[in-house]
Scaffold this motif. Structure first.
Motif, mmCIF file in Angstrom:
data_model
loop_
_atom_site.group_PDB
_atom_site.id
_atom_site.type_symbol
_atom_site.label_atom_id
_atom_site.label_comp_id
_atom_site.label_asym_id
_atom_site.label_seq_id
_atom_site.Cartn_x
_atom_site.Cartn_y
_atom_site.Cartn_z
ATOM 1 N N ASN A 3 -9.275 6.996 3.973
ATOM 2 C CA ASN A 3 -10.091 7.900 4.775
ATOM 3 C C ASN A 3 -11.511 8.070 4.233
ATOM 4 O O ASN A 3 -12.427 8.392 4.995
ATOM 5 C CB ASN A 3 -9.404 9.263 4.918
ATOM 6 N N ALA A 50 -3.961 6.555 0.860
ATOM 7 C CA ALA A 50 -4.299 7.137 2.168
ATOM 8 C C ALA A 50 -5.600 7.929 2.081
ATOM 9 O O ALA A 50 -6.438 7.868 2.999
ATOM 10 C CB ALA A 50 -3.152 8.025 2.651
ATOM 11 N N ASP A 99 -0.458 -0.815 7.307
ATOM 12 C CA ASP A 99 -0.487 -1.093 8.732
ATOM 13 C C ASP A 99 -1.862 -1.674 9.059
ATOM 14 O O ASP A 99 -2.886 -1.054 8.763
ATOM 15 C CB ASP A 99 -0.249 0.198 9.520
ATOM 16 N N HIS A 102 1.091 6.414 -2.355
ATOM 17 C CA HIS A 102 0.834 6.521 -0.916
ATOM 18 C C HIS A 102 -0.351 7.440 -0.645
ATOM 19 O O HIS A 102 -1.295 7.081 0.064
ATOM 20 C CB HIS A 102 2.081 7.043 -0.184
ATOM 21 N N ASP A 103 -0.295 8.626 -1.225
ATOM 22 C CA ASP A 103 -1.314 9.628 -0.899
ATOM 23 C C ASP A 103 -2.693 9.240 -1.454
ATOM 24 O O ASP A 103 -3.718 9.482 -0.811
ATOM 25 C CB ASP A 103 -0.888 11.003 -1.435
ATOM 26 N N ASP A 158 5.025 8.573 -4.016
ATOM 27 C CA ASP A 158 4.246 9.467 -3.142
ATOM 28 C C ASP A 158 2.784 9.524 -3.581
ATOM 29 O O ASP A 158 1.865 9.573 -2.760
ATOM 30 C CB ASP A 158 4.841 10.881 -3.152
ATOM 31 N N ILE A 184 2.894 -1.689 1.650
ATOM 32 C CA ILE A 184 2.605 -2.388 2.908
ATOM 33 C C ILE A 184 1.661 -1.521 3.727
ATOM 34 O O ILE A 184 1.928 -0.334 3.956
ATOM 35 C CB ILE A 184 3.907 -2.692 3.686
ATOM 36 N N TYR A 214 2.478 3.949 14.215
ATOM 37 C CA TYR A 214 1.163 4.511 13.879
ATOM 38 C C TYR A 214 0.260 4.575 15.096
ATOM 39 O O TYR A 214 -0.433 5.553 15.323
ATOM 40 C CB TYR A 214 0.491 3.669 12.795
ATOM 41 N N GLN A 243 10.377 5.106 5.909
ATOM 42 C CA GLN A 243 9.516 5.012 7.083
ATOM 43 C C GLN A 243 10.242 5.493 8.343
ATOM 44 O O GLN A 243 9.631 5.730 9.363
ATOM 45 C CB GLN A 243 9.035 3.565 7.254
ATOM 46 N N LEU A 277 -12.853 5.229 6.149
ATOM 47 C CA LEU A 277 -12.806 5.352 7.612
ATOM 48 C C LEU A 277 -13.583 6.563 8.132
ATOM 49 O O LEU A 277 -14.150 6.514 9.219
ATOM 50 C CB LEU A 277 -11.349 5.440 8.085
ATOM 51 N N ILE A 278 -13.590 7.639 7.380
ATOM 52 C CA ILE A 278 -14.272 8.850 7.867
ATOM 53 C C ILE A 278 -15.666 8.992 7.260
ATOM 54 O O ILE A 278 -16.633 9.261 7.950
ATOM 55 C CB ILE A 278 -13.424 10.112 7.576
ATOM 56 N N LYS A 324 -5.188 0.385 8.731
ATOM 57 C CA LYS A 324 -5.202 1.649 9.459
ATOM 58 C C LYS A 324 -4.334 2.719 8.824
ATOM 59 O O LYS A 324 -4.512 3.894 9.096
ATOM 60 C CB LYS A 324 -4.739 1.391 10.893
ATOM 61 N N ALA A 325 -3.373 2.313 8.024
ATOM 62 C CA ALA A 325 -2.501 3.315 7.401
ATOM 63 C C ALA A 325 -1.765 2.693 6.215
ATOM 64 O O ALA A 325 -1.623 1.472 6.116
ATOM 65 C CB ALA A 325 -1.494 3.844 8.416
ATOM 66 N N VAL A 326 -1.284 3.565 5.351
ATOM 67 C CA VAL A 326 -0.457 3.160 4.212
ATOM 68 C C VAL A 326 0.978 3.529 4.577
ATOM 69 O O VAL A 326 1.265 4.699 4.835
ATOM 70 C CB VAL A 326 -0.874 3.922 2.932
ATOM 71 N N THR A 327 1.873 2.554 4.661
ATOM 72 C CA THR A 327 3.232 2.854 5.117
ATOM 73 C C THR A 327 4.134 3.238 3.942
ATOM 74 O O THR A 327 3.793 3.010 2.768
ATOM 75 C CB THR A 327 3.870 1.660 5.857
ATOM 76 N N TYR A 328 5.289 3.792 4.279
ATOM 77 C CA TYR A 328 6.311 4.097 3.272
ATOM 78 C C TYR A 328 7.358 2.978 3.191
ATOM 79 O O TYR A 328 8.272 3.044 2.387
ATOM 80 C CB TYR A 328 7.034 5.399 3.631
#
Lengths: 140, 478
Positions: A74, A70, A139, A66-67, A63, A137, B91, B265, A77-78, A116-120
């Motif tokens: 951002n 993520a 996205d 992932h976090d 976790d 992995i 997503y 997921q 991206l932000i 675009k994202a971090v998957t689980y």
């Protein structure tokens, strides 16, 4: 200080997967964050002008990975902040990461892949006989 | 993975272990041989573990390895006792395709193809981090947009009433809850309205080069040589952040609901739980953003055509044939084992394909069935289909969504080394404008199945029928 870590991209049909290995847990997180940047843009062209700090807490190392990724995603991206490298230190229940870089400048920085994202999916952080290993992995 | 052949186009993964239903894959022998050792089959079986899943865990012939759900997956869960899975939507919430047709013929404008490609490439931001089609919206306006969907675009003068009539759900899911969208998601989306993005998203100019069902094609305004536009995009950063936010919260809530699944997921929560309801409100808001996004690009496309060709809106006659979602969860009624049930149909890389007469279809197409838009790769062709009766009987009103990848992105880049893809596309009659050379390589035609094989399976299974084939002549890529 040079990091004892490496990243390998592996094949995923539609997206981008990485396997990260490192001697220590802190190096594992730092290398994963640095690898995220290298996939998205030419990190060699990023200069050390500014630092961004991220403090991330999570119940498990997976976790946390992932976090942390993520949150870093951002930051790009932000906030449009790009980093050439990252330092990580352990904190109680989490990590503190320092991103070393500058604001994105389209005239100097070359973009590669849009993540675009971090998957689980198949997300893993584990201790190995040689140190630490993570699988992530993204996205794309 | 054990696979049992049911008929020429249908294969079954028998129920084992924690699977609550069997898995079923629509595929030809050739397609199944290609994926026999692929992780996507394991993903079909994993989806079958979802609480409340009805009938089968389904996959369409464009199936390939995703995360959680396979791409091309369909799962229907009971609306009261079942679960909602953000991973089953994906997503890019309400990633979808819209098809525009025009009064123009390709033979009349062929010499202006390059100029049109230039104009569209300039008008519609594409590529990594693309933004700025219109000035960034403040949070108040973003919340209105998330609530109202394509109605917002209509109020702002970017849409016509006819556009909304030809959009799935009229471009607005009423259960949208703008409060369920995080500040980060709004921040990621506020500069991205009217932008294409990167990856497999594109805008494609084409011409109708084959007609299979003349009466249906005429009803949709598609004659031979008609100039068409396909827009493939979704909810951009807003949708991605929304999915990520709810995977985290729902993943944590699963323990409370005693749900155990083979892949994180697939995280899910009971539809009627607070977490499930919050996600559905957020998903609908992100879906509304996606419809506005495709609508904004429609507006920019019409303007680029009129300015480039120096013609009026009436002469252009660019109308929306239909707009479909292929990453979404919808509440629908279906017959399962002879009983009508209210279901939450997750379509992850699959398209709704309601048959003729379905009450959810707009008046203009109810008599023929729902138009389904199936993009192929950028060098060959795309298809317009209509939903058929088999979809209502067997697939919860669903069909395929595209060609489906056969090559990983990394392998496609390797294969592209030393090749002049632009010249290859030019030789195939396609001019291309793109932002990233890597994206061009990843998206080269050979990276995808031949979409003709995919739609043939769906037609053979009685799920959808081919109306027309579209041949691209200009492609805008991120």
């Amino acid at each position: 200080m040079p990091r004892n870590a490496a990243t390998r991209e592996f094949e995923h049909t539609g997206d981008v997967g990485i396997e990260v290995v490192a001697a220590t847990r802190e190096e594992l997180f730092a290398e994963a964050i640095a690898a995220l940047g290298r996939i998205m843009y030419d990190a060699d062209r990023v200069e050390d002008r500014e630092r961004r700090k991220l403090t991330v807490f999570a119940a498990t190392d997976a976790d946390l990975m992932h976090d942390a990724l993520a949150r870093a995603l951002n930051v790009f991206l932000i906030d449009a902040f790009v980093w050439r490298d990252a330092n990580v230190i352990a904190a109680s229940g989490g990590i503190e990461a320092e991103l070393i870089g500058e604001l994105f400048d389209r005239s100097r920085h070359q973009l590669h892949e849009e993540l675009k994202a971090v998957t689980y999916h198949r997300l893993a952080v584990e201790r190995t006989p040689a140190g630490w290993r993570a699988v992530v992995i993204f996205d794309a | 993975m054990e696979l049992k052949q049911i008929d020429e186009f249908l294969w079954e993964i028998p129920r084992t272990g924690g699977m609550r239903v069997p898995g079923r894959i629509y595929a030809s022998k050739r397609i199944i041989d290609d994926i026999r050792d692929d992780p996507c089959l394991e993903q079909v079986a994993n989806v079958a573990h979802l609480p409340g899943i009805a009938g089968y865990s389904l996959a369409m012939p464009d199936i390939h390895w995703g995360y959680g759900f396979p791409i091309g997956g369909v799962a229907a869960t009971d609306a009261e006792e079942g679960v909602i899975s953000p991973g089953g939507v994906g997503y890019d919430i309400n990633c979808g395709v819209r098809l525009l047709r025009s009064n123009l013929t390709y033979s009349a404008i062929a010499k202006r193809a390059e100029a049109l490609a230039d104009a569209l490439f300039a008008a519609i931001p594409a590529g990594v981090g693309s933004e700025g089609a219109i000035p960034a919206l403040d949070t108040t306006e973003m919340r209105r947009l998330a609530r109202d969907g394509a109605d917002w675009a209509l109020r702002q003068g970017y849409a016509t009433r006819a556009d909304l009539d030809h959009t799935e759900e009229n471009g607005r899911l009423a259960m949208a809850d703008p409060d369920a969208i995080s500040a980060e998601a709004y921040a990621r989306g506020r500069r991205q309205l009217g932008t294409l993005g990167s990856g497999n998203h594109f805008l494609e100019l084409g011409r109708v080069d084959q007609i299979f069902l003349p009466a249906e094609a005429e009803r949709l305004g598609l004659g031979l040589d008609t100039v068409t536009v396909i827009i493939h995009s979704g909810s951009r950063g807003l949708g991605h952040q929304t999915c990520d936010d709810y995977l985290r919260t729902i993943g944590k809530a699963m323990e409370r609901y005693a749900i155990k699944l083979p892949d994180r997921q697939l995280a899910c929560a009971p539809i009627l739980s607070p977490e499930g309801q919050a996600y559905l409100g957020a998903m609908a808001a992100a879906a509304n953003f996606a419809w506005c996004n495709r609508q904004m690009m429609t507006h920019l496309t019409r303007r680029a055509f009129m300015e480039t060709l120096g013609i009026s809106e009436r002469a252009l006659g660019m109308t929306l044939v239909y707009d479909v979602c292929h990453n979404i969860a919808k509440f629908e009624d279906h017959i399962v084992a002879g009983r009508r049930r209210r279901l939450c149909v997750h379509r992850k890389g699959a398209t709704r394909a309601f048959a003729a007469g379905h009450p959810a279809l707009p008046d203009a197409v109810r008599a023929i069935g729902q138009p389904v838009l199936i993009p192929g790769d950028m060098g060959r062709y795309s298809y317009v289909l209509i939903g058929a009766a088999g979809a209502m009987r067997e697939t919860f009103g669903s069909t395929c969504h595209g060609a489906g990848r056969v090559m990983s992105r990394a392998r496609a880049k390797k294969e592209a080394r030393g090749r002049d893809l632009i010249a290859e596309l030019r030789a195939a009659g396609v001019t291309i404008r793109y932002q990233g050379r890597a994206t061009l390589a990843e998206e080269m035609p050979a990276a995808y199945k031949d979409v003709a094989d995919v739609v043939a399976v769906m037609e053979g299974a009685g799920v959808s029928r081919r109306v027309a084939r579209l041949k691209p002549f200009a492609v805008i890529k991120g």
